[in-house]
Design an enzyme around this catalytic site. Structure first.
Site, PDB file in Angstrom:
ATOM      1  N   HIS A  19     126.632  55.935   8.515  1.00 27.04           N
ATOM      2  CA  HIS A  19     125.931  56.458   7.207  1.00 27.04           C
ATOM      3  C   HIS A  19     124.801  57.227   7.950  1.00 27.04           C
ATOM      4  O   HIS A  19     124.663  57.592   9.100  1.00 27.04           O
ATOM      5  CB  HIS A  19     125.431  55.195   6.391  1.00 27.04           C
ATOM      6  CG  HIS A  19     124.717  54.471   6.951  1.00 27.04           C
ATOM      7  ND1 HIS A  19     123.495  54.744   7.751  1.00 27.04           N
ATOM      8  CD2 HIS A  19     124.759  53.167   6.862  1.00 27.04           C
ATOM      9  CE1 HIS A  19     122.831  53.528   8.023  1.00 27.04           C
ATOM     10  NE2 HIS A  19     123.700  52.501   7.736  1.00 27.04           N
ATOM     11  N   HIS A  22     122.773  56.100  10.963  1.00 32.22           N
ATOM     12  CA  HIS A  22     123.249  56.108  12.291  1.00 32.22           C
ATOM     13  C   HIS A  22     123.514  57.758  12.708  1.00 32.22           C
ATOM     14  O   HIS A  22     123.146  58.051  14.178  1.00 32.22           O
ATOM     15  CB  HIS A  22     124.889  55.836  12.354  1.00 32.22           C
ATOM     16  CG  HIS A  22     125.167  54.481  11.622  1.00 32.22           C
ATOM     17  ND1 HIS A  22     125.844  54.237  10.515  1.00 32.22           N
ATOM     18  CD2 HIS A  22     124.699  53.301  12.112  1.00 32.22           C
ATOM     19  CE1 HIS A  22     125.907  52.663  10.236  1.00 32.22           C
ATOM     20  NE2 HIS A  22     125.109  52.308  11.160  1.00 32.22           N
ATOM     21  N   CYS A 127     124.099  34.103  12.597  1.00 28.55           N
ATOM     22  CA  CYS A 127     124.402  35.134  11.449  1.00 28.55           C
ATOM     23  C   CYS A 127     125.220  36.039  11.760  1.00 28.55           C
ATOM     24  O   CYS A 127     125.029  36.814  12.825  1.00 28.55           O
ATOM     25  CB  CYS A 127     123.193  35.570  10.941  1.00 28.55           C
ATOM     26  SG  CYS A 127     123.198  37.038   9.831  1.00 28.55           S
ATOM     27  N   CYS A 130     123.570  39.718  11.608  1.00 33.31           N
ATOM     28  CA  CYS A 130     122.768  39.945  13.028  1.00 33.31           C
ATOM     29  C   CYS A 130     123.620  39.870  14.364  1.00 33.31           C
ATOM     30  O   CYS A 130     122.835  40.382  15.351  1.00 33.31           O
ATOM     31  CB  CYS A 130     121.447  38.959  12.910  1.00 33.31           C
ATOM     32  SG  CYS A 130     120.546  39.094  11.598  1.00 33.31           S
ATOM     33  N   CYS A 144     120.294  33.759   5.776  1.00 34.65           N
ATOM     34  CA  CYS A 144     119.703  34.828   6.783  1.00 34.65           C
ATOM     35  C   CYS A 144     118.738  35.629   5.972  1.00 34.65           C
ATOM     36  O   CYS A 144     119.060  36.122   4.992  1.00 34.65           O
ATOM     37  CB  CYS A 144     120.828  35.702   7.337  1.00 34.65           C
ATOM     38  SG  CYS A 144     119.822  37.104   8.355  1.00 34.65           S
ATOM     39  N   HIS A 147     120.175  39.525   6.126  1.00 29.67           N
ATOM     40  CA  HIS A 147     121.491  39.822   5.622  1.00 29.67           C
ATOM     41  C   HIS A 147     121.699  38.768   4.264  1.00 29.67           C
ATOM     42  O   HIS A 147     122.888  39.183   3.467  1.00 29.67           O
ATOM     43  CB  HIS A 147     122.723  39.436   6.397  1.00 29.67           C
ATOM     44  CG  HIS A 147     122.621  40.555   7.409  1.00 29.67           C
ATOM     45  ND1 HIS A 147     121.950  40.343   8.565  1.00 29.67           N
ATOM     46  CD2 HIS A 147     123.211  41.720   7.539  1.00 29.67           C
ATOM     47  CE1 HIS A 147     121.944  41.436   9.530  1.00 29.67           C
ATOM     48  NE2 HIS A 147     122.738  42.132   8.884  1.00 29.67           N
ATOM     49  N   LYS A 295     116.856  50.178   0.636  1.00 28.90           N
ATOM     50  CA  LYS A 295     117.400  49.861   1.675  1.00 28.90           C
ATOM     51  C   LYS A 295     118.896  50.380   1.758  1.00 28.90           C
ATOM     52  O   LYS A 295     119.664  49.922   0.761  1.00 28.90           O
ATOM     53  CB  LYS A 295     117.413  48.193   2.319  1.00 28.90           C
ATOM     54  CG  LYS A 295     118.094  47.857   3.459  1.00 28.90           C
ATOM     55  CD  LYS A 295     117.884  46.205   3.489  1.00 28.90           C
ATOM     56  CE  LYS A 295     118.231  45.461   4.947  1.00 28.90           C
ATOM     57  NZ  LYS A 295     119.790  45.807   4.985  1.00 28.90           N
ATOM     58  N   LYS A 298     125.848  48.542   2.218  1.00 27.48           N
ATOM     59  CA  LYS A 298     127.090  48.586   1.432  1.00 27.48           C
ATOM     60  C   LYS A 298     127.031  48.156   0.062  1.00 27.48           C
ATOM     61  O   LYS A 298     127.822  48.772  -0.793  1.00 27.48           O
ATOM     62  CB  LYS A 298     128.437  48.280   2.509  1.00 27.48           C
ATOM     63  CG  LYS A 298     128.974  49.259   3.179  1.00 27.48           C
ATOM     64  CD  LYS A 298     130.001  49.050   3.872  1.00 27.48           C
ATOM     65  CE  LYS A 298     131.122  47.751   3.679  1.00 27.48           C
ATOM     66  NZ  LYS A 298     132.033  47.346   4.512  1.00 27.48           N
TER      67      LYS A 298
HETATM   68  N1  MSP Z   1     125.713  47.209  17.798  1.00 28.84           N
HETATM   69  C1  MSP Z   1     124.641  47.202  17.934  1.00 28.84           C
HETATM   70  C2  MSP Z   1     123.740  47.968  18.988  1.00 28.84           C
HETATM   71  C3  MSP Z   1     124.353  47.366  20.331  1.00 28.84           C
HETATM   72  S1  MSP Z   1     123.420  48.509  21.413  1.00 28.84           S
HETATM   73  C4  MSP Z   1     123.781  47.912  22.841  1.00 28.84           C
HETATM   74  C5  MSP Z   1     123.974  47.691  16.526  1.00 28.84           C
HETATM   75  N2  MSP Z   1     124.650  48.620  15.715  1.00 28.84           N
HETATM   76  S2  MSP Z   1     124.641  49.102  14.256  1.00 28.84           S
HETATM   77  O1  MSP Z   1     126.038  50.123  13.924  1.00 28.84           O
HETATM   78  O2  MSP Z   1     124.265  48.121  13.411  1.00 28.84           O
HETATM   79  O3  MSP Z   1     123.127  50.123  14.511  1.00 28.84           O
HETATM   80  C6  MSP Z   1     122.918  50.687  15.562  1.00 28.84           C
HETATM   81  C7  MSP Z   1     121.798  51.587  15.109  1.00 28.84           C
HETATM   82  O4  MSP Z   1     122.030  52.465  13.919  1.00 28.84           O
HETATM   83  C8  MSP Z   1     120.393  51.196  14.788  1.00 28.84           C
HETATM   84  O5  MSP Z   1     119.835  50.611  15.973  1.00 28.84           O
HETATM   85  C9  MSP Z   1     119.520  52.401  14.359  1.00 28.84           C
HETATM   86  O6  MSP Z   1     119.603  53.077  15.494  1.00 28.84           O
HETATM   87  C10 MSP Z   1     120.820  53.227  13.539  1.00 28.84           C
HETATM   88  N3  MSP Z   1     120.545  52.842  12.064  1.00 28.84           N
HETATM   89  C11 MSP Z   1     121.425  51.911  11.477  1.00 28.84           C
HETATM   90  N4  MSP Z   1     120.672  52.057  10.006  1.00 28.84           N
HETATM   91  C12 MSP Z   1     119.645  52.945   9.865  1.00 28.84           C
HETATM   92  C13 MSP Z   1     118.739  53.155   9.213  1.00 28.84           C
HETATM   93  N5  MSP Z   1     118.683  52.744   7.592  1.00 28.84           N
HETATM   94  N6  MSP Z   1     117.878  54.109   9.458  1.00 28.84           N
HETATM   95  C14 MSP Z   1     117.688  54.515  10.675  1.00 28.84           C
HETATM   96  N7  MSP Z   1     118.578  54.280  11.603  1.00 28.84           N
HETATM   97  C15 MSP Z   1     119.372  53.197  11.464  1.00 28.84           C
HETATM   98  O7  MSP Z   1     123.005  47.364  15.956  1.00 28.84           O
END
Ligand code: MSP
Length: 499
Positions: A19, A22, A127, A130, A144, A147, A295, A298
């Site tokens: 999304h 990311h 969790c 997390c 949690c 979540h 926030k 999904k």
């Molecule tokens: N897999 C772990 C990270 C392991 S690194 C060794 C993880 N993955 S994740 O897919 O849940 O999220 C990764 C990153 O996506 C977050 O740390 C952040 O950088 C980015 N974001 C996810 N949601 C976000 C927002 N709503 N806003 C900004 N960045 C976001 O955690």
């Protein structure tokens, strides 16, 4: 000698499509990678997918798919989406790849040799959202707090990592290297955590089938974070290509979201200390995007597909909006209305209008060619921009470029080339050179942030492609635009949009 620059994003869970949040992290890392390429540095930009997670197992089960097949497909999807978004990562690491597993085994052996792994019993809440244990005090009605899922209490025989052994060393490191954790607020959060809350962590799971088997007791799966963090090493050859690893480690920046700061600023550095490896130079935590104030989740159904947004507005406009809208490090809100507002004010009326004004005048008053060189300077903008980039103030660097854009608009309004055409042709030519050369600087400054736009600008000025990532010092100095170079007017860069 060339400087090296190694930048990483977190590796993403593949339990859903990417999304906008990311994409935000990946765009930011891409800006840094491109900026360092512009400087002529030897860059390595790593991203990838975190596949040994229970989240992925649950997502595969929902689709009634074998987990490996599911992560194969999803990882490929993420990769294609990032490619389509123009992300220029140099490699893409998957934690189910043999090269990763091999490196993780080597890493665990090193930690074991330091005597930092011991057997014990874990009892507590876990969790899956997390992928972390949740302390009894942190649960809310047995759920949690993040979540909102009912937590299972588990009790198992696990192996633990002696995280607390590194408490003092971690605090010393953080104090000694002020730029290690940024921004400052996050650093304080980490210090509080390390000082008051940090405990040894269980790094294996007895009950899980999916994951890297723990070397030494293959019946246990390695805790996903303990394997995932090591991607920053295995992605540059740890355990396989010593030369490459030596070249790029330690990383210059781990870019992460604020949600995973403790893993990156406490657990990860302690793991590295234990394995006898250097620590990354900097961990920078950016903020979180909400969507129309909510926030991103999904279950709320408010996830924004970055690919669809980029198809609608253009990749550069999306990059610009995301990186300009909120100070890098702070939180912010994504709204399409706001995106269109910024598109019209900063892109259509800002850079788009300026480029078109300058190029049209060159066509009309200088026969479509660069006039004779006149002295000038863009040094103050570059100085400020470089400083902002060093501090990772991405919004600040963009704001410097837009200051220059406004200054140039003001310069045109003051000089009035259409009047000069009748009253002072010599001064007109000097004014046009200043404008064209300044536009070249705008193009270069923009390149890390809005590569397509920058390319169009530089193309229209006849700046050779081969020179764009070479000779940084020469490129940013005044006057490399050569007299008589043919100017090509382009179609409007950002046609206005209706809201
Ligand atoms: N897999 C772990 C990270 C392991 S690194 C060794 C993880 N993955 S994740 O897919 O849940 O999220 C990764 C990153 O996506 C977050 O740390 C952040 O950088 C980015 N974001 C996810 N949601 C976000 C927002 N709503 N806003 C900004 N960045 C976001 O955690």
């Amino acid at each position: 000698m060339k400087s090296r620059f190694y930048v990483t994003t977190p590796i993403y869970y593949v339990n859903a499509d990417p999304h906008i949040g990311h994409a935000y992290t990946s765009f930011a890392a891409d800006v840094l990678a491109r900026y360092h390429r512009l400087r002529g540095d030897e860059v390595f930009f790593l991203t990838g997918t975190d596949e040994n997670s229970q989240k992925n197992v649950e997502a595969a089960e929902k689709r009634k798919m074998p987990v490996q097949k599911y992560v194969d497909e999803m990882s490929a999807r993420w990769r294609t989406i990032f490619d389509s978004l123009g992300i220029t990562n140099d490699d893409f690491i998957r934690t189910t790849e043999p090269r990763h597993r091999k490196g993780v085994e080597k890493f665990i052996n090193a930690v074991q040799r330091s005597g930092d792994i011991y057997p014990g019993t874990y009892q507590g809440y876990y969790c899956v959202g997390c992928e972390a244990f949740v302390g009894e005090v942190d649960t809310v009605d047995g759920k949690c707090p993040i979540h909102q899922i009912k937590l299972k209490k588990i009790k198992e025989k696990n192996y633990f990592f002696k995280l607390t052994k590194y408490r003092k060393k971690l605090l010393d490191h953080i104090n000694k290297y002020p730029e290690f954790i940024q921004p400052e607020t996050r650093k304080n959060e980490v210090i509080r955590y390390i000082t008051d809350f940090m405990e040894d962590v269980s790094i294996t799971r007895q009950s899980q089938k999916w994951g890297i088997p723990f070397p030494g007791d293959e019946k246990q799966a390695l805790y996903v974070w303990f394997d995932a963090l090591v991607n920053y090493l295995t992605g540059i050859g740890y355990g396989l290509d010593a030369k490459k690893f030596k070249k790029f480690w330690p990383a210059d920046v781990h870019l992460v979201g604020k949600d995973i700061i403790k893993f990156h600023c406490a657990l990860w550095p302690a793991m590295l200390m234990s394995a006898g490896l250097e620590l990354p130079k900097r961990v920078f935590a950016h903020g979180y995007f909400t969507v129309n104030g909510e926030k991103i989740s999904k279950s709320l159904g408010n996830t924004i597909d970055p690919l669809a947004a980029s198809q609608k507005f253009g990749i550069d406009a999306l990059r610009y909006y995301l990186l300009r809208e909120i100070p890098f490090g702070g939180d912010g809100d994504y709204s399409e209305t706001r995106l269109v507002e910024r598109y019209n004010s900063d892109l259509a009326n800002g850079i788009g209008n300026l480029a078109s004004r300058i190029l049209s005048m060159a066509e009309k008053y200088a026969d479509g060619k660069v006039p004779k060189h006149v002295p000038g300077s863009a040094a103050p903008t570059w100085q400020s921009y470089e400083l902002k980039m060093k501090e990772l103030s991405l919004d600040g660097a963009l704001s410097d470029i837009w200051d220059l854009i406004r200054t140039l608009d003001g310069f045109i309004d003051r000089e009035q080339p259409w009047v000069l055409a009748k009253t002072n042709p010599k001064h007109l030519q000097a004014t046009l050179y200043t404008l064209l050369e300044s536009l070249r600087h705008v193009g270069l400054l923009l390149w890390p942030f809005m590569p397509e736009t920058a390319e169009k600008i530089l193309d229209s000025l006849g700046v050779l492609e081969s020179s764009r990532q070479n000779n940084y010092d020469k490129n940013k100095s005044w006057g490399t635009l050569k007299a008589e170079t043919k100017i090509r007017k382009t179609a409007p860069l950002f046609p206005r949009r209706d809201i």
